[in-house]
Structures are given as C-alpha cells and as structure tokens.
Design an enzyme around this catalytic site. Structure first.
Site, PDB file in Angstrom:
ATOM      1  N   LYS A  43      35.491 -26.683  -0.255  1.00 22.50           N
ATOM      2  CA  LYS A  43      36.583 -25.862  -0.818  1.00 22.50           C
ATOM      3  C   LYS A  43      36.436 -25.705  -2.333  1.00 22.50           C
ATOM      4  O   LYS A  43      36.501 -24.604  -2.867  1.00 22.50           O
ATOM      5  CB  LYS A  43      37.954 -26.506  -0.513  1.00 22.50           C
ATOM      6  CG  LYS A  43      38.290 -26.604   0.956  1.00 22.50           C
ATOM      7  CD  LYS A  43      39.655 -27.191   1.185  1.00 22.50           C
ATOM      8  CE  LYS A  43      39.797 -28.632   0.759  1.00 22.50           C
ATOM      9  NZ  LYS A  43      38.932 -29.584   1.482  1.00 22.50           N
ATOM     10  N   THR A  44      36.236 -26.831  -2.990  1.00 16.29           N
ATOM     11  CA  THR A  44      36.127 -26.782  -4.442  1.00 16.29           C
ATOM     12  C   THR A  44      34.884 -25.986  -4.840  1.00 16.29           C
ATOM     13  O   THR A  44      34.896 -25.200  -5.785  1.00 16.29           O
ATOM     14  CB  THR A  44      36.077 -28.224  -5.003  1.00 16.29           C
ATOM     15  OG1 THR A  44      37.248 -28.900  -4.542  1.00 16.29           O
ATOM     16  CG2 THR A  44      36.068 -28.235  -6.512  1.00 16.29           C
ATOM     17  N   ASP A  49      43.176 -24.970  -6.569  1.00 17.16           N
ATOM     18  CA  ASP A  49      42.564 -26.024  -5.740  1.00 17.16           C
ATOM     19  C   ASP A  49      43.641 -27.047  -5.391  1.00 17.16           C
ATOM     20  O   ASP A  49      44.652 -27.149  -6.084  1.00 17.16           O
ATOM     21  CB  ASP A  49      41.431 -26.707  -6.538  1.00 17.16           C
ATOM     22  CG  ASP A  49      40.466 -27.474  -5.625  1.00 17.16           C
ATOM     23  OD1 ASP A  49      40.690 -27.511  -4.399  1.00 17.16           O
ATOM     24  OD2 ASP A  49      39.479 -28.030  -6.147  1.00 17.16           O
ATOM     25  N   GLU A  50      43.435 -27.798  -4.330  1.00 17.72           N
ATOM     26  CA  GLU A  50      44.385 -28.843  -3.908  1.00 17.72           C
ATOM     27  C   GLU A  50      45.804 -28.267  -3.778  1.00 17.72           C
ATOM     28  O   GLU A  50      46.786 -28.877  -4.211  1.00 17.72           O
ATOM     29  CB  GLU A  50      44.386 -30.016  -4.912  1.00 17.72           C
ATOM     30  CG  GLU A  50      43.013 -30.594  -5.223  1.00 17.72           C
ATOM     31  CD  GLU A  50      42.536 -31.652  -4.237  1.00 17.72           C
ATOM     32  OE1 GLU A  50      43.257 -31.935  -3.265  1.00 17.72           O
ATOM     33  OE2 GLU A  50      41.417 -32.159  -4.421  1.00 17.72           O
ATOM     34  N   ARG A  57      36.108 -39.929   1.308  1.00 18.29           N
ATOM     35  CA  ARG A  57      35.343 -39.959   0.045  1.00 18.29           C
ATOM     36  C   ARG A  57      33.934 -40.458   0.297  1.00 18.29           C
ATOM     37  O   ARG A  57      33.046 -40.302  -0.536  1.00 18.29           O
ATOM     38  CB  ARG A  57      36.001 -40.903  -1.001  1.00 18.29           C
ATOM     39  CG  ARG A  57      37.396 -40.564  -1.488  1.00 18.29           C
ATOM     40  CD  ARG A  57      37.542 -39.145  -1.906  1.00 18.29           C
ATOM     41  NE  ARG A  57      38.085 -38.367  -0.788  1.00 18.29           N
ATOM     42  CZ  ARG A  57      38.001 -37.037  -0.719  1.00 18.29           C
ATOM     43  NH1 ARG A  57      37.397 -36.350  -1.657  1.00 18.29           N
ATOM     44  NH2 ARG A  57      38.508 -36.381   0.301  1.00 18.29           N
ATOM     45  N   GLN A 105      45.479 -33.754   3.315  1.00 18.21           N
ATOM     46  CA  GLN A 105      45.266 -34.533   2.094  1.00 18.21           C
ATOM     47  C   GLN A 105      46.442 -34.427   1.132  1.00 18.21           C
ATOM     48  O   GLN A 105      46.298 -34.674  -0.061  1.00 18.21           O
ATOM     49  CB  GLN A 105      43.986 -34.090   1.394  1.00 18.21           C
ATOM     50  CG  GLN A 105      42.738 -34.413   2.190  1.00 18.21           C
ATOM     51  CD  GLN A 105      41.475 -34.108   1.401  1.00 18.21           C
ATOM     52  OE1 GLN A 105      41.174 -34.747   0.418  1.00 18.21           O
ATOM     53  NE2 GLN A 105      40.742 -33.104   1.838  1.00 18.21           N
TER      54      GLN A 105
HETATM   55  P1  ATP Z   1      37.767 -32.331  -0.710  1.00 18.80           P
HETATM   56  O1  ATP Z   1      38.638 -31.930   0.436  1.00 18.80           O
HETATM   57  O2  ATP Z   1      37.442 -33.773  -0.675  1.00 18.80           O
HETATM   58  O3  ATP Z   1      38.288 -31.848  -2.018  1.00 18.80           O
HETATM   59  P2  ATP Z   1      36.005 -30.066  -0.656  1.00 18.80           P
HETATM   60  O4  ATP Z   1      36.335 -29.319   0.570  1.00 18.80           O
HETATM   61  O5  ATP Z   1      36.534 -29.554  -1.931  1.00 18.80           O
HETATM   62  O6  ATP Z   1      36.351 -31.606  -0.465  1.00 18.80           O
HETATM   63  P3  ATP Z   1      33.479 -30.029  -1.978  1.00 18.80           P
HETATM   64  O7  ATP Z   1      33.737 -31.161  -2.872  1.00 18.80           O
HETATM   65  O8  ATP Z   1      33.503 -28.658  -2.513  1.00 18.80           O
HETATM   66  O9  ATP Z   1      34.432 -30.143  -0.714  1.00 18.80           O
HETATM   67  O10 ATP Z   1      32.107 -30.228  -1.229  1.00 18.80           O
HETATM   68  C1  ATP Z   1      31.738 -31.466  -0.622  1.00 18.80           C
HETATM   69  C2  ATP Z   1      30.239 -31.714  -0.743  1.00 18.80           C
HETATM   70  O11 ATP Z   1      29.532 -30.839   0.075  1.00 18.80           O
HETATM   71  C3  ATP Z   1      29.741 -31.472  -2.145  1.00 18.80           C
HETATM   72  O12 ATP Z   1      28.731 -32.408  -2.432  1.00 18.80           O
HETATM   73  C4  ATP Z   1      29.162 -30.074  -2.052  1.00 18.80           C
HETATM   74  O13 ATP Z   1      28.178 -29.836  -3.018  1.00 18.80           O
HETATM   75  C5  ATP Z   1      28.599 -30.062  -0.651  1.00 18.80           C
HETATM   76  N1  ATP Z   1      28.542 -28.726  -0.050  1.00 18.80           N
HETATM   77  C6  ATP Z   1      29.570 -27.884   0.152  1.00 18.80           C
HETATM   78  N2  ATP Z   1      29.148 -26.751   0.745  1.00 18.80           N
HETATM   79  C7  ATP Z   1      27.822 -26.876   0.945  1.00 18.80           C
HETATM   80  C8  ATP Z   1      26.808 -26.039   1.509  1.00 18.80           C
HETATM   81  N3  ATP Z   1      27.070 -24.841   2.026  1.00 18.80           N
HETATM   82  N4  ATP Z   1      25.550 -26.519   1.527  1.00 18.80           N
HETATM   83  C9  ATP Z   1      25.271 -27.728   1.041  1.00 18.80           C
HETATM   84  N5  ATP Z   1      26.183 -28.558   0.492  1.00 18.80           N
HETATM   85  C10 ATP Z   1      27.431 -28.151   0.433  1.00 18.80           C
HETATM   86 MG    MG Z   2      37.832 -30.419  -3.354  1.00 16.01          MG
END
Ligand code: ATP
Ligand code: MG
Length: 717
Positions: free
Chosen positions: A69-70, A256-257, A648, A287
């Site tokens: 997402k981020t 975000d969040e 995490r 979350q």
């Molecule tokens: P959270 O809910 O904990 O905030 P999030 O959904 O924001 O998580 P991110 O932090 O953006 O997730 O991504 C999680 C991990 O996965 C990061 O290391 C990111 O670089 C990797 N990632 C996300 N998308 C891809 C992708 N398409 N290919 C490879 N790695 C990815």
């Molecule tokens: Mg995130």
C-alpha cells in the site's frame, strides 16, 4: 544470489530481473534512470499498477499488511508528477508519522529528482495543519506566531483552571479532564456544545474547564494538538475563500494508514476534497490501533458510501512475510467480527515455524532474546539491525535494554519517555516559546523565576492579580512594573532586567542564520547549566540533563541545515510535532541504518518491517492490555495490535511470554495471551524455558555498572 542475502532482504527479490544492481535490491525503490522514458511500472503487480495509474475520482485501496500500500502511494505520487504532468505543489500526501513522511518524500525524490519534487506536501495531519494555520489563522482571531501546547503545557493550564473553578476539583486527575476535552475536540465538539453523557464528576468538571481552557489558550495565542485539526476545520468551514485556496492547491490527495483517521481528520479531508475529489486513501481495517485516540474504523469501512463513484482496489499478495507468518496473522485476525474479509497470500516460501517460548520471568525472557540474537546472527549471518523487539507498553523495554547493554549489543530505542517532556528541556523550550509569542503565559510563568532572579511567588501572584484586574496580558504588566504599587524596588529591577533580556534575545533570534549561536549564548547567560548542577546532587544525572539542553541546540542546528527558510517559530513547531523520537545528532534514519537492534512499541512499529521479530510479553494483561480487560470493552483493537506485530516479521517470528512477573515486589503468575490459542498449533513451535541460575552478585553488579554508564544513544532514562 546467496541464500543469506535473499534471507535478509525478503523473498520477492529472487523474482526480480537479474539486471537490477544490488544496491536496489533491498526493497527500496529504483531511481529515475531505471524507469526509462515513460515510467516503468513492471515492478508492481497488476492491481498495484492500476492503483498507480488511476486517473481522477476517489480511490480506496483496502488491503492487508505488507501488500504494498505504502509503495503504491509513493509510486502514484511519482507517476502523477512524472507522467501526468501534475505540478508538485498540487500534491498532498498524508502519512501517520514524521518518519514515514520523510521516507516517502525521499523515495519520491529518488524517482523524480529532488528538484522536481520540490513543492509537494508530504506530511502528517498535524504538520499539514500547522502549515495551514501559520498561513491563515488570523481569520480566526489568533496571531501567526501562536504557540503549540504539548501535554505538559496543557496539564499545567488545566490544573490552574481546575483550582479556580472548584477547590474540590484539585483532587480530580487533570489528565482525565484533558482526555475528555481532547476526545471532544477529536469529535469536533466545541466548548459550547460539550454535553455531559455519563454524568460523572469528571465530565462535570470537564464541562466547566473546557470553555475556560479554550478561552485561555486563545488569550495566550496558543493551540493544543487537537486544536491544530479542529481549528483548521473551523477555518475552512467558516472562510470559503481560504477553503477554495487549499482546494485549488491540493488537487491530488493521498492518505496512508487511513484506518487510523478520526472524525476531525475525516472532516478535514472531506472539506479539502470538495465535490470532485481526487482522493486516494489506503489502509487496512485490520490495523486500526488508535481507537483510544478517537480513530474511527467507520471512516475506512464506509468510504465507498461517503464518496460515491469510488474505485476500490484490493491488494491481496503479501510481499513481506513467509507463508507461515501470514497464515498465523490471517488465523488470528479472523476472530474479529467487524472487518472486511481479505485473502492475503504470498508466493514466497512457507518459511520456519513460529517459535513461542514461555520463559520463567522477565529476566529470563530478556536473556532468551539475547541468546537467540547471538545464535541467529551467527547461523544466518544476520546483522543486528535485522532484529526488532516489539512490546505492548514502553515500560517493558527496560529489561531488554539492561541485557542488551550487558551483552554489548548495539541497540536503538524508539519512543519511550518523550524527550521534550523532560524538565530541563521544557525549561529551555519555554524560553524559546515566549521569545516567539510573549502572550504564551503558561510558559512565561514557567520561566519568570527560573533560574531564580528575584521574582518570587508573592511577586508573581501580585503580577497575575494585577493583570486579571486590569485585563492586561501578563507581558504588558511586566513591561510597566512601576504601575503596580505594592512591588518592592528589588522586584521591579528584577522584572525590568528580565524584560530587557527577553527583548534583546527576541531581536537576536530574528537573525535566523545565527539561531544556534544565539541559543547557546542564551543558555549561557541564563546559567541554565549551573542551575542544574546546583539543584541535582548526582553528577552523572546532572551531566545527562545538561547534555539534554545541549541536545536542543543540536536539534536546532539540524533543523537549520534542513530547512530552506528557517525561523524560531518553525523550529518550535517541528519539535512540538515530533511524534516518536528525541532529536539527536544522528537523525532517526541514520540510527535505523546503524547496525543495531531496534526496540519499540507495537504502536510505533506500524508500517515497518524486519527480517526477524521478537514479540515479547505475549501474556494476558499485556496483550490484551489490562486497561482493555478492566474496562470490559472488546479486545478487537488489542487483537489488531497483535496482528500488526506479527505482520512486521519478514522471515521469522518469535513470540515470548513470562510465567511469572514481579509486581509490587513479589513474583506473580502470568497467563499466556488468549491470542496464542487463536494461532493454529501446527504453525507454532512451543518451548518452555527451564529454570536457570540467577545472575551472581558479581554479574549483577557488572550489569548495573554497565546500565548506568551513561552510554550515548540512550533514548530513555
Ligand atoms: P503495511 O500494511 O504494513 O503498512 P504495506 O501494505 O504498506 O504494509 P509496503 O510496506 O508498501 O506494504 O510493502 C511491503 C514490502 O513489500 C516492502 O518491502 C515492499 O518493497 C515490498 N513490495 C510491495 N510490492 C511489491 C512488488 N510488487 N514486488 C516486490 N516487492 C514488493
Ligand atoms: Mg504501509
């Protein structure tokens, strides 16, 4: 690629094209040259790419942990600027912490170039509102140099008002009154609309304190944290021209969040979005962990209804964790009823079973973690920074810190006692606050006779009474002490000297480039350090406090380096809004990059990831927390917190708990957390720790000596 490298950085890397240089294989984003002419979205999956390309209109990305997402928001900002020609100034991205905001800004700059990124707004809600209010607060009758009151200032003011409202009131807890006021503000309830709902003495007290508190804040030209949002909302509601200006400015908004927004933040977004909202929110209802601070899960669950025409994108692939970790997280969170069901999956390997170690007591728990760190580091060639120790409450950190020092393992502690809540720091900052805003009476009274300068309590009382009688701000009274008849000559001279000093430094601080030198001279002239050595007997403690004052000057130097148009007011706003850290010679990022084990609360760990996570204190009364159990509310939010912790972990998760813990000097039995039963047994590898010899006296002495050695980098004392 060797097994180890893949292990440390996450499984997804293996699937990346071999041509990617190693430096960009760490999950960070690639720089611009890597995107060729039109931005290459091939490192995203199809849903992620669709979200990045989404054109106009509301967009909701509702997805589980670690699904990118981020990353999508970051790409989207770069894409809007790089491909859609959106001006940087038209972009607003809101994240939950300053750290997250800084990281996002840096990553976007890596993609589009620093110059192109200039002018975009990437900040927290609070920082955004400070910016808006600094520009337009005059429309609400405040001045632009307003002070921001953090908890300590608020408590002082509330206590003062409580005393005046009702002598009995002094027995009530000011924090609880403040909580009620804060809660009202988070719901956008102004003083005149505050209603008593449960009819207890706290509410009645809050009902009479709130209007006075708000009036006093305004008289002191001060706002508290919750005002930042509430007043911004009022400003935008009452002044359509101002609203229009910001609508024109922030044409593309990303949040975000989003699951942790409260009613006031929601209203703010709603106002800024207007009728044609290019609002993209991302979040995970599982979350949401800030209900106690007024976060409203309804905001994300009802987004589609609130913003008709919303495009919804779900991201279901998790790129962070092993299959086992993900399965445990999924199984746990299924027990919450009010949630959007998601199906998170990973293409990665199942990985190791999750360890659950039931330790003897808290010392054993800490020692077990150390042993594991040594063993895993050796076995898997990990770095210290690959480990995180997560806990529910900050007090739990102490036992781990002690062991880490004993073992000479470098660590960083994030959060804990707020640096700016320390007395010596508050005293120093109070001077700066009054220099910026002389109407700030809470801080003016704080420094009036600190260090002692002959304006004792009786004199202060006379000044305050005179100012109330004449309806004059205290500062005006100080300017003309001759007008008060019952003041002695000595007091008058002391007041005149104080006013002269403040005027002189106010002038000098106007030369922004010399702010740090001016600050050091002010500290010197006031003799703040000498005052500390006079008042504190223990030289080690005194030195640490003196260093804290120096730390404020260092923080200012750091601010001066980073900021393009610095000012004392700007610096104060920055320090008031630090959400989770103390300033340091090292920035927080630098500290995280340092090879050190990270310690932090589950709340602070939101959004982060680590190859190996120790979740400690997985016991009833910690997780779920005692407060929740006592109040009889459901434990869903605690379960979500547990979910945040589990997710995490990238490669391995170790859960720990103690069988006994010291409470009021005696060892009391502790029950394992109910959440453990919700994780399928086959995913867990249980281990019960054996009774082990306690530390010898000699060892204990050595530990104590190490502990108090006053090593730099201590974030919590
Ligand atoms: P959270 O809910 O904990 O905030 P999030 O959904 O924001 O998580 P991110 O932090 O953006 O997730 O991504 C999680 C991990 O996965 C990061 O290391 C990111 O670089 C990797 N990632 C996300 N998308 C891809 C992708 N398409 N290919 C490879 N790695 C990815
Ligand atoms: Mg995130």
């Amino acid at each position: 690629m060797g097994q180890t490298a893949g292990f440390a950085a996450g499984a997804w890397i293996i699937r990346q094209p071999a041509s990617i240089p190693n430096t960009y294989r760490s999950g960070r984003l690639c720089p611009l040259w890597f995107f060729s002419v039109d931005m290459n979205l091939s490192t995203l999956n199809s849903e992620q790419a669709a979200a990045v390309r989404h054109d106009k209109g509301p967009l909701l990305i509702l997805a589980g942990a670690g699904s990118g997402k981020t990353r999508v928001i970051t790409f989207r900002i770069a894409y809007l600027m790089g491909q859609r020609g959106v001006a940087a100034g038209n972009i607003l991205a809101v994240t939950f912490t300053n750290k997250a905001a800084r990281e996002m800004r840096e990553r976007v700059e890596e993609m589009v170039g620093k110059k192109a990124g200039k002018g975009m707004t990437v900040s927290t809600f609070h920082s955004l509102c400070v910016r808006i209010l600094r520009e337009d607060i005059e429309a609400l009758g405040y001045k632009k140099n307003f002070s921001i009151y953090a908890t300590a200032d608020q408590v002082r003011l509330v206590k003062d008002i409580m005393q005046r409202v009702d002598v009995e009131g002094r027995k009530l807890d000011a924090d609880r009154i403040l909580y009620l006021i804060s809660d009202a503000k988070n719901r956008l309830v102004p003083p005149e609309k505050f209603t008593v709902r449960w009819h207890d003495e706290y509410e009645y007290m809050a009902a009479s304190v709130y209007p006075r508190y708000q009036k006093a804040l305004k008289a002191y030209n001060a706002v508290d944290f919750d005002d930042l949002i509430m007043l911004t909302v009022r400003l935008l509601q009452e002044h359509p021209d101002v609203l229009e200006k910001y609508r024109q400015r922030f044409r593309y908004m990303m949040v975000d969040e989003y699951q942790d927004t409260n009613a006031a933040q929601y209203k703010l977004l709603r106002l800024l979005a207007g009728d044609h909202p290019n609002l993209c929110v991302v979040g995970d209802d599982d979350q949401s962990v800030y209900g106690w601070r007024g976060a409203d899960l309804g905001n994300i669950l009802e987004f589609e209804k609130d913003f008709p025409g919303t495009t919804v994108i779900k991201l279901e692939q998790n790129y962070r964790s092993t299959g086992t970790i993900l399965a445990a997280a999924n199984a746990l969170i299924r027990h919450n009823i009010r949630r959007k069901v998601k199906a998170l999956w990973t293409a990665g390997d199942p990985g190791r079973r999750i360890d659950y170690i039931r330790c003897m007591d808290e010392e054993d728990e800490a020692r077990t973690v150390m042993e594991r760190i040594h063993a895993e580091r050796f076995r898997n060639e990990l770095q210290y920074s690959d480990f995180a120790i997560l806990y529910r409450t900050n007090v739990q950190s102490r036992a781990f810190e002690e062991q880490l020092r004993y073992e000479n393992i470098p660590y960083v502690l994030i959060g804990g006692q707020q640096f700016f809540d320390r007395k010596e720091v508050k005293d120093t900052v109070a001077y700066l606050k009054v220099l910026v805003n002389h109407r700030d009476e809470v801080n003016l009274l704080r420094i009036l006779n600190y260090p002692k300068r002959g304006i004792g309590e009786t004199t202060a009382d006379r000044l305050i009474r005179y100012s109330a009688k004449k309806q004059l701000p205290l500062w005006e009274v100080l300017r003309d002490p001759a007008a008060i008849e019952d003041l002695g000559e000595k007091s008058r001279a002391a007041i005149a000297a104080f006013v002269e000093l403040m005027d002189r430094y106010r002038q000098r601080f106007n030369r922004h480039s010399l702010m740090v030198e001016t600050m050091r001279e002010l500290i010197d002239e006031l003799g703040l350090e000498a005052e500390i050595y006079r008042n504190i007997e223990d030289p080690v403690k005194a030195r640490r406090r003196v260093e804290n004052i120096e730390e404020v000057a260092s923080a200012m130097a750091g601010y001066l380096e980073r900021e393009e148009s610095p000012s004392l007011a700007g610096f104060l706003a920055k320090v008031s809004l630090l959400d989770d850290e103390r300033p340091d010679r090292d920035s927080k990022e630098k500290k995280l990059q340092r090879d050190a084990v990270v310690l932090m609360s589950l709340h602070s760990s939101k959004g982060l990831e680590f190859p190996m996570v120790f979740m400690v204190g997985v016991e009833e009364e910690f997780l779920p927390h005692r407060k929740t159990l006592n109040e009889g509310v459901d434990v869903d939010e605690e379960r979500r917190l547990c979910y945040v912790g589990i997710t995490r972990a990238q490669r391995h998760l170790i859960l720990l708990g103690a069988q006994k813990r010291k409470k009021y000097g005696t060892l009391q039995p502790r029950a394992a957390s109910r959440f453990l039963e919700e994780i399928p047994a086959e995913l867990l590898q249980q281990q019960i720790s054996e009774e082990r010899p306690v530390h010898s006296e000699e060892e204990q002495e050595k530990m104590a000596a190490n502990f108090f050695a006053g090593i730099r980098g201590i974030l919590d004392d």
